[in-house]
Design a protein around this motif. Structure first.
Motif, PDB file in Angstrom:
ATOM      1  N   THR A 146       0.804  -1.221   0.000  1.00  0.00           N
ATOM      2  CA  THR A 146       0.000   0.000   0.000  1.00  0.00           C
ATOM      3  C   THR A 146       0.841   1.278   0.000  1.00  0.00           C
ATOM      4  OG1 THR A 146      -0.139  -0.037   2.429  1.00  0.00           O
ATOM      5  CG2 THR A 146      -1.924  -1.117   1.190  1.00  0.00           C
ATOM      6  N   MET A 147       2.170   1.130   0.066  1.00  0.00           N
ATOM      7  CA  MET A 147       3.044   2.302   0.074  1.00  0.00           C
ATOM      8  C   MET A 147       3.142   2.898  -1.326  1.00  0.00           C
ATOM      9  SD  MET A 147       5.174   4.125   2.050  1.00  0.00           S
ATOM     10  CE  MET A 147       5.855   3.078   3.343  1.00  0.00           C
ATOM     11  N   ARG A 148       2.934   4.222  -1.432  1.00  0.00           N
ATOM     12  CA  ARG A 148       3.096   4.886  -2.727  1.00  0.00           C
ATOM     13  C   ARG A 148       4.509   4.660  -3.250  1.00  0.00           C
ATOM     14  NH1 ARG A 148      -0.931   8.440  -4.084  1.00  0.00           N
ATOM     15  NH2 ARG A 148      -2.372   9.040  -2.423  1.00  0.00           N
ATOM     16  N   GLY A 149       4.618   4.518  -4.562  1.00  0.00           N
ATOM     17  CA  GLY A 149       5.929   4.306  -5.161  1.00  0.00           C
ATOM     18  C   GLY A 149       5.944   3.107  -6.081  1.00  0.00           C
ATOM     19  N   HIS A 150       7.126   2.616  -6.358  1.00  0.00           N
ATOM     20  CA  HIS A 150       7.327   1.572  -7.361  1.00  0.00           C
ATOM     21  C   HIS A 150       6.603   0.273  -7.020  1.00  0.00           C
ATOM     22  CE1 HIS A 150       9.373  -0.596 -10.559  1.00  0.00           C
ATOM     23  NE2 HIS A 150       9.748  -1.514  -9.695  1.00  0.00           N
ATOM     24  N   ARG A 151       6.420  -0.031  -5.737  1.00  0.00           N
ATOM     25  CA  ARG A 151       5.860  -1.324  -5.322  1.00  0.00           C
ATOM     26  C   ARG A 151       4.346  -1.276  -5.080  1.00  0.00           C
ATOM     27  NH1 ARG A 151       9.079  -5.212  -3.161  1.00  0.00           N
ATOM     28  NH2 ARG A 151       7.602  -5.583  -1.461  1.00  0.00           N
ATOM     29  N   GLY A 166       4.858   6.191   9.311  1.00  0.00           N
ATOM     30  CA  GLY A 166       4.215   7.118  10.220  1.00  0.00           C
ATOM     31  C   GLY A 166       3.980   8.485   9.611  1.00  0.00           C
ATOM     32  N   THR A 167       4.409   8.656   8.354  1.00  0.00           N
ATOM     33  CA  THR A 167       4.249   9.937   7.665  1.00  0.00           C
ATOM     34  C   THR A 167       3.447   9.733   6.389  1.00  0.00           C
ATOM     35  OG1 THR A 167       6.393  10.692   8.502  1.00  0.00           O
ATOM     36  CG2 THR A 167       5.454  11.905   6.642  1.00  0.00           C
ATOM     37  N   PRO A 168       2.394  10.502   6.161  1.00  0.00           N
ATOM     38  CA  PRO A 168       1.612  10.365   4.929  1.00  0.00           C
ATOM     39  C   PRO A 168       2.474  10.598   3.693  1.00  0.00           C
ATOM     40  CG  PRO A 168       0.450  11.713   6.533  1.00  0.00           C
ATOM     41  CD  PRO A 168       1.832  11.523   7.072  1.00  0.00           C
ATOM     42  N   GLY A 169       2.134   9.942   2.610  1.00  0.00           N
ATOM     43  CA  GLY A 169       2.864  10.103   1.360  1.00  0.00           C
ATOM     44  C   GLY A 169       2.753  11.520   0.823  1.00  0.00           C
ATOM     45  N   ILE A 170       3.745  11.908   0.034  1.00  0.00           N
ATOM     46  CA  ILE A 170       3.768  13.249  -0.534  1.00  0.00           C
ATOM     47  C   ILE A 170       2.820  13.328  -1.724  1.00  0.00           C
ATOM     48  CG2 ILE A 170       5.200  15.037  -1.582  1.00  0.00           C
ATOM     49  CD1 ILE A 170       5.870  14.475   1.336  1.00  0.00           C
ATOM     50  N   GLY A 175       2.940  16.641   2.587  1.00  0.00           N
ATOM     51  CA  GLY A 175       2.956  15.358   3.280  1.00  0.00           C
ATOM     52  C   GLY A 175       2.078  15.384   4.514  1.00  0.00           C
ATOM     53  N   ALA A 176       2.719  15.421   5.685  1.00  0.00           N
ATOM     54  CA  ALA A 176       1.968  15.389   6.944  1.00  0.00           C
ATOM     55  C   ALA A 176       1.002  16.546   7.077  1.00  0.00           C
ATOM     56  CB  ALA A 176       2.949  15.385   8.114  1.00  0.00           C
ATOM     57  N   ILE A 236      -8.940  13.577  10.996  1.00  0.00           N
ATOM     58  CA  ILE A 236     -10.351  13.880  10.769  1.00  0.00           C
ATOM     59  C   ILE A 236     -10.606  14.534   9.412  1.00  0.00           C
ATOM     60  CG2 ILE A 236     -10.923  14.048  13.213  1.00  0.00           C
ATOM     61  CD1 ILE A 236     -10.737  17.092  12.951  1.00  0.00           C
ATOM     62  N   GLY A 237      -9.540  14.834   8.654  1.00  0.00           N
ATOM     63  CA  GLY A 237      -9.744  15.469   7.360  1.00  0.00           C
ATOM     64  C   GLY A 237      -8.538  15.336   6.458  1.00  0.00           C
ATOM     65  N   ASP A 238      -8.751  15.660   5.187  1.00  0.00           N
ATOM     66  CA  ASP A 238      -7.708  15.531   4.167  1.00  0.00           C
ATOM     67  C   ASP A 238      -7.813  16.722   3.219  1.00  0.00           C
ATOM     68  OD1 ASP A 238      -5.902  14.747   2.244  1.00  0.00           O
ATOM     69  OD2 ASP A 238      -7.043  13.006   1.567  1.00  0.00           O
ATOM     70  N   LEU A 239      -6.739  17.500   3.119  1.00  0.00           N
ATOM     71  CA  LEU A 239      -6.700  18.657   2.237  1.00  0.00           C
ATOM     72  C   LEU A 239      -5.749  18.377   1.091  1.00  0.00           C
ATOM     73  CD1 LEU A 239      -7.620  21.611   1.802  1.00  0.00           C
ATOM     74  CD2 LEU A 239      -5.640  22.331   3.156  1.00  0.00           C
ATOM     75  N   ASP A 240      -6.209  18.583  -0.135  1.00  0.00           N
ATOM     76  CA  ASP A 240      -5.436  18.249  -1.334  1.00  0.00           C
ATOM     77  C   ASP A 240      -4.991  19.525  -2.047  1.00  0.00           C
ATOM     78  OD1 ASP A 240      -4.401  17.263  -3.706  1.00  0.00           O
ATOM     79  OD2 ASP A 240      -5.999  15.806  -4.005  1.00  0.00           O
ATOM     80  N   ALA A 241      -3.680  19.707  -2.142  1.00  0.00           N
ATOM     81  CA  ALA A 241      -3.125  20.924  -2.762  1.00  0.00           C
ATOM     82  C   ALA A 241      -3.351  20.972  -4.270  1.00  0.00           C
ATOM     83  CB  ALA A 241      -1.634  21.020  -2.455  1.00  0.00           C
ATOM     84  N   ARG A 242      -3.709  19.858  -4.879  1.00  0.00           N
ATOM     85  CA  ARG A 242      -3.927  19.839  -6.326  1.00  0.00           C
ATOM     86  C   ARG A 242      -5.207  20.574  -6.718  1.00  0.00           C
ATOM     87  NH1 ARG A 242      -3.159  13.428  -6.868  1.00  0.00           N
ATOM     88  NH2 ARG A 242      -4.509  13.645  -5.028  1.00  0.00           N
ATOM     89  N   SER A 243      -6.099  20.774  -5.753  1.00  0.00           N
ATOM     90  CA  SER A 243      -7.337  21.554  -5.960  1.00  0.00           C
ATOM     91  C   SER A 243      -8.218  21.022  -7.081  1.00  0.00           C
ATOM     92  CB  SER A 243      -6.994  23.035  -6.217  1.00  0.00           C
ATOM     93  OG  SER A 243      -6.332  23.589  -5.096  1.00  0.00           O
ATOM     94  N   ASP A 244      -8.164  19.704  -7.311  1.00  0.00           N
ATOM     95  CA  ASP A 244      -9.015  19.079  -8.324  1.00  0.00           C
ATOM     96  C   ASP A 244     -10.287  18.604  -7.635  1.00  0.00           C
ATOM     97  OD1 ASP A 244     -10.260  17.596 -10.264  1.00  0.00           O
ATOM     98  OD2 ASP A 244      -8.587  16.211 -10.611  1.00  0.00           O
ATOM     99  N   VAL A 245     -11.347  19.364  -7.777  1.00  0.00           N
ATOM    100  CA  VAL A 245     -12.600  19.055  -7.081  1.00  0.00           C
ATOM    101  C   VAL A 245     -13.144  17.692  -7.492  1.00  0.00           C
ATOM    102  CG1 VAL A 245     -14.996  19.784  -6.729  1.00  0.00           C
ATOM    103  CG2 VAL A 245     -13.160  21.489  -6.762  1.00  0.00           C
ATOM    104  N   SER A 246     -13.018  17.332  -8.760  1.00  0.00           N
ATOM    105  CA  SER A 246     -13.560  16.056  -9.242  1.00  0.00           C
ATOM    106  C   SER A 246     -12.924  14.865  -8.536  1.00  0.00           C
ATOM    107  CB  SER A 246     -13.365  15.934 -10.753  1.00  0.00           C
ATOM    108  OG  SER A 246     -11.989  15.826 -11.084  1.00  0.00           O
ATOM    109  N   ALA A 247     -11.668  15.023  -8.090  1.00  0.00           N
ATOM    110  CA  ALA A 247     -10.975  13.922  -7.425  1.00  0.00           C
ATOM    111  C   ALA A 247     -11.589  13.593  -6.069  1.00  0.00           C
ATOM    112  CB  ALA A 247      -9.497  14.263  -7.258  1.00  0.00           C
ATOM    113  N   CYS A 248     -12.364  14.514  -5.523  1.00  0.00           N
ATOM    114  CA  CYS A 248     -13.016  14.275  -4.238  1.00  0.00           C
ATOM    115  C   CYS A 248     -14.156  13.268  -4.356  1.00  0.00           C
ATOM    116  CB  CYS A 248     -13.568  15.581  -3.669  1.00  0.00           C
ATOM    117  SG  CYS A 248     -12.350  16.882  -3.455  1.00  0.00           S
TER     118      CYS A 248
END
Length: 274
Positions: A146-151, A166-170, A175-176, A236-248
């Motif tokens: 489940t780790m982001r990246g090649h695997r 322990g740190t969310p993926g970039i 990240g965090a 309790i929440g997730d903020l996405d810097a990509r600002s793509d509303v459709s991805a929500c």
């Protein structure tokens, strides 16, 4: 339905589990999702767990519905819907799901707790687990990375997934800081909704009067259900810097990659049994 006799029991109905449900559903497997009475899901618009909170939810082509009993869940699963049953413990459903026809169900631990809570290889003919905390060949038959990246999404038949950092993926350089955490213990109240574009320092809501503000400009991709009682520090929440509303409102690339890994593991297992 291509595989009506191969019931899949999916423990957890969060956004990653929903990617698994999506892949398996379209491949022709009946699915029953087991969830908590009060799901702590963040990405509610793309999580079948929301059916427990709202009765039903449509996610792309998936229709999930809260099932009141095992009998109703079985009927819904065979009809092509995704039943979500409140059953935090497998013992709640017991032998009623132990054998469907002459087939042993497939069990997937998709709770992504980063640890093994209570899963073991004897619970089903095929036991698959997502992410760290499991060892294939010891407490399950296969682990999905489940780790982001090649695997990401790879099937592991021997060994474990990469350890939890322990740190969310970039994502888009964040990240965090993209994870919104409870500033206090108490009930969550939101002033905004999932899919809202926000500016840095804008007030999003509060927990027991302690404010929650946006750490940067972005879109609110996920918010825990309003009124949920939480403890300090809980996500309790997730903020996405990509600002793509459709991805929500669509299943993520990560969830679909993990779902693809689960589908590969299930089909590999069935191929070996044939």
């Amino acid at each position: 339905m291509l595989f009506p006799n191969h019931l899949v029991i999916l423990r957890g109905g969060g956004d990653l589990a929903t990617g698994v449900a999506y892949r398996l559903h379209h491949a022709g497997f009946p699915i029953i999702v087991l969830e908590l009475e009060q799901p702590l899901v963040i990405r509610r618009k793309v999580a079948v767990a929301t059916a427990v909170l709202e009765g039903r939810i449509q996610i792309e082509t998936l229709h999930a519905q809260h099932a009141e009993s095992v009998k109703q869940a079985l009927a819904l699963a065979q009809s092509g819907a995704i039943p979500v049953l409140v059953a935090p413990e497998l013992s709640v459903i017991g032998n009623q799901l132990s054998v469907i026809g002459d087939r042993t169900p497939i069990l997937i631990d998709a709770r992504v707790a980063k640890r093994n809570i209570d899963t073991n290889m004897n619970q089903a003919g095929l036991v698959i687990a997502l992410g760290p905390g499991f060892t294939a060949g010891v407490d399950c038959h296969a682990v999905i990375e489940t780790m982001r990246g090649h695997r990401l999404g790879r099937v592991i038949w021997e060994g474990s997934a990469l350890p939890n950092t322990g740190t969310p993926g970039i994502v888009a350089g964040k990240g965090a800081e993209r994870v919104l955490r409870a500033p206090a213990t108490g009930q969550v109240k939101w002033k905004l909704e999932i899919g809202t574009l926000v500016r840095e320092r804008e007030l999003i809501g509060d927990v027991a009067g302690s404010p929650i503000v946006a750490p940067f400009d972005g879109v609110l991709r996920g918010l825990i259900a309003p009124g949920t009682t939480v403890r300090t520090g809980l996500k309790i929440g997730d903020l996405d810097a990509r600002s793509d509303v459709s991805a929500c409102f669509t299943i993520s690339d990560k969830a679909l990659a993990i779902g693809g890994g689960v589908l590969e593991a299930v089909l590999t297992h069935l191929n070996k049994q044939s």
